[in-house]
Design a protein around this motif. Structure first.
Motif, PDB file in Angstrom:
ATOM      1  N   LEU A  22     -17.945  -4.054  15.949  1.00  0.00           N
ATOM      2  CA  LEU A  22     -17.032  -3.946  17.438  1.00  0.00           C
ATOM      3  C   LEU A  22     -18.724  -3.922  17.966  1.00  0.00           C
ATOM      4  O   LEU A  22     -19.749  -3.434  17.521  1.00  0.00           O
ATOM      5  CB  LEU A  22     -17.321  -2.279  17.015  1.00  0.00           C
ATOM      6  CG  LEU A  22     -15.523  -2.596  16.058  1.00  0.00           C
ATOM      7  CD1 LEU A  22     -15.077  -1.154  16.788  1.00  0.00           C
ATOM      8  CD2 LEU A  22     -14.635  -3.248  17.007  1.00  0.00           C
ATOM      9  N   VAL A  24     -20.206  -2.199  20.853  1.00  0.00           N
ATOM     10  CA  VAL A  24     -19.406  -1.658  22.395  1.00  0.00           C
ATOM     11  C   VAL A  24     -20.676  -1.994  23.643  1.00  0.00           C
ATOM     12  O   VAL A  24     -20.631  -1.345  25.013  1.00  0.00           O
ATOM     13  CB  VAL A  24     -19.641  -0.063  21.666  1.00  0.00           C
ATOM     14  CG1 VAL A  24     -18.794   0.033  20.903  1.00  0.00           C
ATOM     15  CG2 VAL A  24     -21.120  -0.101  21.936  1.00  0.00           C
ATOM     16  N   TRP A  41     -15.484  -4.545  22.709  1.00  0.00           N
ATOM     17  CA  TRP A  41     -15.417  -2.873  22.319  1.00  0.00           C
ATOM     18  C   TRP A  41     -16.086  -2.228  23.741  1.00  0.00           C
ATOM     19  O   TRP A  41     -16.690  -1.205  22.750  1.00  0.00           O
ATOM     20  CB  TRP A  41     -14.767  -2.156  21.378  1.00  0.00           C
ATOM     21  CG  TRP A  41     -13.598  -3.587  21.139  1.00  0.00           C
ATOM     22  CD1 TRP A  41     -13.584  -4.190  19.901  1.00  0.00           C
ATOM     23  CD2 TRP A  41     -12.334  -2.037  20.356  1.00  0.00           C
ATOM     24  NE1 TRP A  41     -11.920  -4.222  19.173  1.00  0.00           N
ATOM     25  CE2 TRP A  41     -11.183  -3.526  20.023  1.00  0.00           C
ATOM     26  CE3 TRP A  41     -11.975  -1.284  21.549  1.00  0.00           C
ATOM     27  CZ2 TRP A  41     -10.114  -3.395  19.734  1.00  0.00           C
ATOM     28  CZ3 TRP A  41     -10.292  -1.589  21.245  1.00  0.00           C
ATOM     29  CH2 TRP A  41      -9.403  -1.842  20.405  1.00  0.00           C
ATOM     30  N   LEU A  43     -18.212   0.272  25.674  1.00  0.00           N
ATOM     31  CA  LEU A  43     -17.829   2.096  25.624  1.00  0.00           C
ATOM     32  C   LEU A  43     -17.308   2.449  26.437  1.00  0.00           C
ATOM     33  O   LEU A  43     -16.720   3.367  26.623  1.00  0.00           O
ATOM     34  CB  LEU A  43     -19.205   2.365  25.508  1.00  0.00           C
ATOM     35  CG  LEU A  43     -19.597   3.871  24.818  1.00  0.00           C
ATOM     36  CD1 LEU A  43     -18.458   4.139  23.570  1.00  0.00           C
ATOM     37  CD2 LEU A  43     -21.021   4.392  24.852  1.00  0.00           C
ATOM     38  N   LEU A  46     -13.970   2.117  25.502  1.00  0.00           N
ATOM     39  CA  LEU A  46     -13.357   2.615  24.464  1.00  0.00           C
ATOM     40  C   LEU A  46     -12.078   3.405  24.413  1.00  0.00           C
ATOM     41  O   LEU A  46     -11.295   3.630  23.238  1.00  0.00           O
ATOM     42  CB  LEU A  46     -14.921   3.401  23.488  1.00  0.00           C
ATOM     43  CG  LEU A  46     -14.408   3.055  22.025  1.00  0.00           C
ATOM     44  CD1 LEU A  46     -13.967   1.469  21.759  1.00  0.00           C
ATOM     45  CD2 LEU A  46     -15.305   3.607  21.765  1.00  0.00           C
ATOM     46  N   TYR A  50      -8.785   2.537  22.104  1.00  0.00           N
ATOM     47  CA  TYR A  50      -9.321   2.897  20.492  1.00  0.00           C
ATOM     48  C   TYR A  50      -8.144   2.333  19.673  1.00  0.00           C
ATOM     49  O   TYR A  50      -8.032   2.818  18.436  1.00  0.00           O
ATOM     50  CB  TYR A  50      -9.990   4.304  20.315  1.00  0.00           C
ATOM     51  CG  TYR A  50      -8.629   5.607  20.055  1.00  0.00           C
ATOM     52  CD1 TYR A  50      -8.864   5.754  19.154  1.00  0.00           C
ATOM     53  CD2 TYR A  50      -9.141   6.171  21.546  1.00  0.00           C
ATOM     54  CE1 TYR A  50      -8.166   7.157  19.250  1.00  0.00           C
ATOM     55  CE2 TYR A  50      -8.040   7.034  22.048  1.00  0.00           C
ATOM     56  CZ  TYR A  50      -6.830   7.876  20.350  1.00  0.00           C
ATOM     57  OH  TYR A  50      -6.632   8.587  20.786  1.00  0.00           O
ATOM     58  N   VAL A  61     -20.708  -0.585  14.269  1.00  0.00           N
ATOM     59  CA  VAL A  61     -20.575  -0.528  15.700  1.00  0.00           C
ATOM     60  C   VAL A  61     -22.254  -0.632  15.797  1.00  0.00           C
ATOM     61  O   VAL A  61     -22.826  -0.094  15.430  1.00  0.00           O
ATOM     62  CB  VAL A  61     -19.832   1.051  15.590  1.00  0.00           C
ATOM     63  CG1 VAL A  61     -20.445   0.836  17.347  1.00  0.00           C
ATOM     64  CG2 VAL A  61     -18.672   1.067  15.229  1.00  0.00           C
ATOM     65  N   ALA A  72     -20.229   5.834  20.169  1.00  0.00           N
ATOM     66  CA  ALA A  72     -18.622   5.361  19.859  1.00  0.00           C
ATOM     67  C   ALA A  72     -18.484   5.475  18.729  1.00  0.00           C
ATOM     68  O   ALA A  72     -17.111   5.933  18.856  1.00  0.00           O
ATOM     69  CB  ALA A  72     -19.048   3.537  20.252  1.00  0.00           C
ATOM     70  N   LEU A  76     -15.444   7.887  17.521  1.00  0.00           N
ATOM     71  CA  LEU A  76     -14.152   6.946  16.791  1.00  0.00           C
ATOM     72  C   LEU A  76     -13.729   7.912  15.312  1.00  0.00           C
ATOM     73  O   LEU A  76     -12.781   7.735  15.100  1.00  0.00           O
ATOM     74  CB  LEU A  76     -14.574   5.460  16.572  1.00  0.00           C
ATOM     75  CG  LEU A  76     -14.838   4.712  17.975  1.00  0.00           C
ATOM     76  CD1 LEU A  76     -14.845   3.458  17.086  1.00  0.00           C
ATOM     77  CD2 LEU A  76     -12.961   4.237  18.033  1.00  0.00           C
TER      78      LEU A  76
END
Length: 98
Positions: A22, A24, A41, A43, A46, A50, A61, A72, A76
């Motif tokens: 991913l 970010v 993806w 930030l 997100l 998510y 990431v 991130a 997550l």
């Protein structure tokens, strides 16, 4: 504590395994060049997206330097996802950029 992987180790791991990556960074940064196989993806999106991520998948990431990806990962991880921060980000990436 957030899992992390050094950029060189991440590069080696990518040579031997199919990883879910991913990125970010924001869309414009991603378009300028990213790690092969990376998914964008941002930030900034997100928190609202998510829940589309699979809790049974391990995610790596990455961002520009490793700071946004660390943020991130913390977010997550709190949501129950298995994440690893790529330290150094794209600034330390020595592999192919697409």
């Amino acid at each position: 504590m957030i899992n992390s992987i050094e950029n060189d180790d991440f590069y080696q791991k990518m040579q031997n395994e199919k990883l879910t990556v991913l990125d970010v960074r924001e869309k414009v940064e991603f378009i300028d060049g990213h790690v092969p196989m990376a998914q964008n993806w941002p930030l900034s999106e997100l928190a609202e997206k998510y829940s589309k991520l699979d809790t049974s998948t391990s995610y790596y990431v990455i961002c520009r330097s490793g700071a946004r990806s660390a943020n991130a990962c913390a977010f997550l991880q709190d949501k129950g996802l298995n994440v690893t921060n790529v330290t150094g980000g794209m600034l330390a990436w020595k592999g192919e950029v697409i």
